[in-house]
Design a protein around this motif. Structure first.
Motif, PDB file in Angstrom:
ATOM      1  N   GLU A  19      35.667  41.974  36.568  1.00 47.52           N
ATOM      2  CA  GLU A  19      36.541  42.546  35.548  1.00 47.52           C
ATOM      3  C   GLU A  19      35.967  43.829  34.947  1.00 47.52           C
ATOM      4  O   GLU A  19      36.622  44.499  34.164  1.00 47.52           O
ATOM      5  CB  GLU A  19      36.768  41.532  34.426  1.00 47.52           C
ATOM      6  N   MET A  20      34.738  44.182  35.347  1.00 47.19           N
ATOM      7  CA  MET A  20      34.103  45.391  34.843  1.00 47.19           C
ATOM      8  C   MET A  20      34.294  46.547  35.826  1.00 47.19           C
ATOM      9  O   MET A  20      34.669  46.348  36.980  1.00 47.19           O
ATOM     10  CB  MET A  20      32.609  45.140  34.602  1.00 47.19           C
ATOM     11  N   VAL A  21      34.040  47.763  35.355  1.00 48.25           N
ATOM     12  CA  VAL A  21      34.180  48.944  36.206  1.00 48.25           C
ATOM     13  C   VAL A  21      33.236  48.820  37.399  1.00 48.25           C
ATOM     14  O   VAL A  21      32.050  48.519  37.237  1.00 48.25           O
ATOM     15  CB  VAL A  21      33.856  50.227  35.404  1.00 48.25           C
ATOM     16  N   ASN A  22      33.750  49.042  38.605  1.00 48.61           N
ATOM     17  CA  ASN A  22      32.990  48.936  39.860  1.00 48.61           C
ATOM     18  C   ASN A  22      32.500  47.515  40.134  1.00 48.61           C
ATOM     19  O   ASN A  22      31.645  47.309  41.007  1.00 48.61           O
ATOM     20  CB  ASN A  22      31.786  49.893  39.876  1.00 48.61           C
ATOM     21  N   ASP A  81      30.491  43.200  46.362  1.00 44.62           N
ATOM     22  CA  ASP A  81      30.484  43.439  47.818  1.00 44.62           C
ATOM     23  C   ASP A  81      29.112  43.934  48.279  1.00 44.62           C
ATOM     24  O   ASP A  81      28.635  43.560  49.357  1.00 44.62           O
ATOM     25  CB  ASP A  81      31.555  44.471  48.196  1.00 44.62           C
ATOM     26  N   VAL A  82      28.485  44.777  47.480  1.00 42.87           N
ATOM     27  CA  VAL A  82      27.173  45.321  47.853  1.00 42.87           C
ATOM     28  C   VAL A  82      26.116  44.208  47.851  1.00 42.87           C
ATOM     29  O   VAL A  82      25.265  44.153  48.756  1.00 42.87           O
ATOM     30  CB  VAL A  82      26.777  46.468  46.886  1.00 42.87           C
ATOM     31  N   ILE A  83      26.155  43.335  46.858  1.00 43.90           N
ATOM     32  CA  ILE A  83      25.192  42.226  46.824  1.00 43.90           C
ATOM     33  C   ILE A  83      25.417  41.308  48.029  1.00 43.90           C
ATOM     34  O   ILE A  83      24.457  40.839  48.660  1.00 43.90           O
ATOM     35  CB  ILE A  83      25.312  41.432  45.514  1.00 43.90           C
ATOM     36  N   GLY A 117      31.269  49.572  53.369  1.00 44.84           N
ATOM     37  CA  GLY A 117      32.663  49.144  53.294  1.00 44.84           C
ATOM     38  C   GLY A 117      33.234  49.117  51.892  1.00 44.84           C
ATOM     39  O   GLY A 117      34.295  48.534  51.660  1.00 44.84           O
ATOM     40  N   VAL A 118      32.545  49.724  50.933  1.00 46.63           N
ATOM     41  CA  VAL A 118      33.040  49.770  49.553  1.00 46.63           C
ATOM     42  C   VAL A 118      33.757  51.092  49.313  1.00 46.63           C
ATOM     43  O   VAL A 118      33.504  52.091  49.987  1.00 46.63           O
ATOM     44  CB  VAL A 118      31.890  49.590  48.545  1.00 46.63           C
ATOM     45  N   ARG A 119      34.632  51.103  48.314  1.00 46.33           N
ATOM     46  CA  ARG A 119      35.482  52.266  48.097  1.00 46.33           C
ATOM     47  C   ARG A 119      35.002  53.171  46.962  1.00 46.33           C
ATOM     48  O   ARG A 119      35.708  54.095  46.570  1.00 46.33           O
ATOM     49  CB  ARG A 119      36.923  51.809  47.803  1.00 46.33           C
ATOM     50  N   TYR A 154      26.927  54.591  32.650  1.00 47.53           N
ATOM     51  CA  TYR A 154      26.750  53.575  31.610  1.00 47.53           C
ATOM     52  C   TYR A 154      27.406  52.256  32.012  1.00 47.53           C
ATOM     53  O   TYR A 154      26.856  51.173  31.765  1.00 47.53           O
ATOM     54  CB  TYR A 154      27.321  54.077  30.283  1.00 47.53           C
ATOM     55  N   ASP A 155      28.568  52.328  32.654  1.00 41.60           N
ATOM     56  CA  ASP A 155      29.233  51.104  33.121  1.00 41.60           C
ATOM     57  C   ASP A 155      28.365  50.379  34.152  1.00 41.60           C
ATOM     58  O   ASP A 155      28.313  49.147  34.178  1.00 41.60           O
ATOM     59  CB  ASP A 155      30.595  51.444  33.736  1.00 41.60           C
TER      60      ASP A 155
END
Length: 431
Positions: free
Chosen positions: A158-161, A167-169, A206-208, A217-218
């Motif tokens: 629910e947070m930015v990115n 997906d990265v983890i 594969g991330v956008r 900061y996010d």
């Protein structure tokens, strides 16, 4: 007292003699600041309990801000927090459009530290600890490790990115399982903000999205939640040399950075940044200059205003702004004793100065430097080490004759922008 190892002794003395903060052995020379440290320890405990904290540590040039911040970081690591730290400079800011904010984020992640890895480079270890914990849970629950990872990271989406972070983890876990070192390296690169374009990030993972100036900061807030999930107490971010924002000539750029500080402050005071704390180090003009400092931004001035009742010797260490008080003569006496002890490798028999020499040296410095002697101890500390060095290399010389000829000069900085140096102040010493 136990003997001091040559490596630790040299690290402390070389740093102090150069006028910078030692990276190791700080406990050997720590004196005073008891009330300030007690207040920051409460902040650290609040972060560990899932709360948030925000402090601006204000002190004159050379008053010990960096030393204090490093000490707070060390305490944070002992309390099982993950810490990140960086110095601001013209290429590192909180807000920018030319990559300076991403550069600051990259420096922060490079300096990420834990109790077992206090010198930085702990990001990969934090990710591996999270993955290992997920694998352990998967064995007991009968679910797949990737399902466990996804369910744990669901609160981040629910947070930015947040989706891309999860997906990265997961990509790191796949690389871990398959022995794909390139995939693991790409995942860490993304977490460090080293992908400059979304195209490169998508091709590798594969991330956008990728971490840019606008999302720094996010991303720090994401990391704060992630380290909690990995089993740590929270995230403590220390930013020093905040005076570099004060030195920005462009009013719009300066205000944009102050807006970012306001955003961080609001999140901390409202409790919306769980498990995240910020400690910023700055000079009095960075805070109080109504033309270019934080007080030039009215929203910050009202939030950072000091307690009007804390006057005539009364103190209040609970507000967002903390002023480092000057060392007392007693504190300074103890500090010089500790430096003498470190110089002698912890062996009383090797002391180069007798006890009466320390108050004599202090009296001489007080005569030459006035109140600067206590407000900016860096100058006097370096002169004291220079004195010990000469006595060590010239055993036929007496300390009394050296103190009589000692000349200590210092420029403790000022409000003139052209006179403010990145290292805190101009200092020269002559013997």
């Amino acid at each position: 007292m136990s003997a001091i190892r040559p490596k630790e002794r040299d690290a402390v003395l070389q740093s102090l003699r150069a006028g910078v903060v030692p990276r190791a052995g700080q406990h050997l020379i720590q004196v005073g600041r008891a009330k300030e440290l007690e207040s920051l320890i409460k902040d650290i405990e609040r972060i560990s309990d899932g709360g948030s904290a925000f402090r601006i540590v204000i002190g004159e040039y050379g008053a010990g801000k960096t030393f204090f911040l490093n000490l707070v970081r060390a305490i944070g690591m002992e309390k099982k927090l993950v810490t990140m730290h960086a110095d601001l400079n013209p290429d590192r800011r909180l807000h920018a459009s030319g990559g300076q904010a991403r550069s600051l984020y990259g420096e922060l992640t490079k300096n990420m530290s834990t109790r077992t890895k206090p010198d930085g480079g702990a990001l990969a270890g934090v990710v591996e600890k999270f993955v290992a914990s997920a694998k352990s849970d998967a064995k007991t629950s009968g679910k797949s490790t990737e399902d466990i990872i996804r369910s744990r990271l669901e609160q981040l989406t629910e947070m930015v990115n947040g989706y891309d972070f999860a997906d990265v983890i997961s990509a790191y876990y796949r690389g871990f399982e398959d022995g794909n070192e390139q995939l693991k390296a790409d995942a860490i690169r993304w977490l460090r903000g080293e992908f400059s374009t979304k195209t490169d990030a998508r091709a590798a993972l594969g991330v956008r999205s990728c971490i840019d100036d606008a999302s720094v900061y996010d991303q720090i807030k994401l990391l704060a939640k992630f380290v909690k999930l990995a089993g740590y107490g929270g995230l403590l971010v220390c930013l020093d040399e905040m005076v570099n924002l004060y030195k920005l000539a462009n009013t719009q750029a300066r205000n944009a950075n102050y807006e970012q500080i306001l955003r961080i402050l609001n999140d901390s005071l409202q409790g919306t940044a769980d498990g995240l704390g910020f400690v910023l180090g700055g000079t009095p003009e960075f805070l109080m200059d109504t033309r270019r400092g934080l007080y030039s931004y009215s929203a910050l001035q009202s939030r950072l205003a000091e307690n009007s009742f804390a006057k005539a010797g009364l103190v209040d260490y609970s507000g967002p702004t903390m002023r480092l008080s000057s060392l007392t003569p007693e504190d300074f006496y103890v500090l010089l004793q500790k430096i003498r002890h470190v110089y002698a490798f912890g062996d009383v028999e090797k002391y180069l100065l007798p006890d009466p020499a320390i108050p004599a040296f202090m009296e001489h410095c007080a005569t030459r430097l006035g109140d600067t002697y206590f407000r900016t101890p860096r100058t006097t500390i370096t002169a004291f080490i220079n004195l010990l060095a000469v006595l060590e290399q010239n055993p036929e010389t007496t300390w009394a004759s050296l103190i009589d000829t000692l000349d200590v000069e210092a420029d403790t900085g000022g409000s003139n922008d052209s006179q403010i140096e990145e290292d805190d102040e101009l200092v020269s010493f002559k013997l």
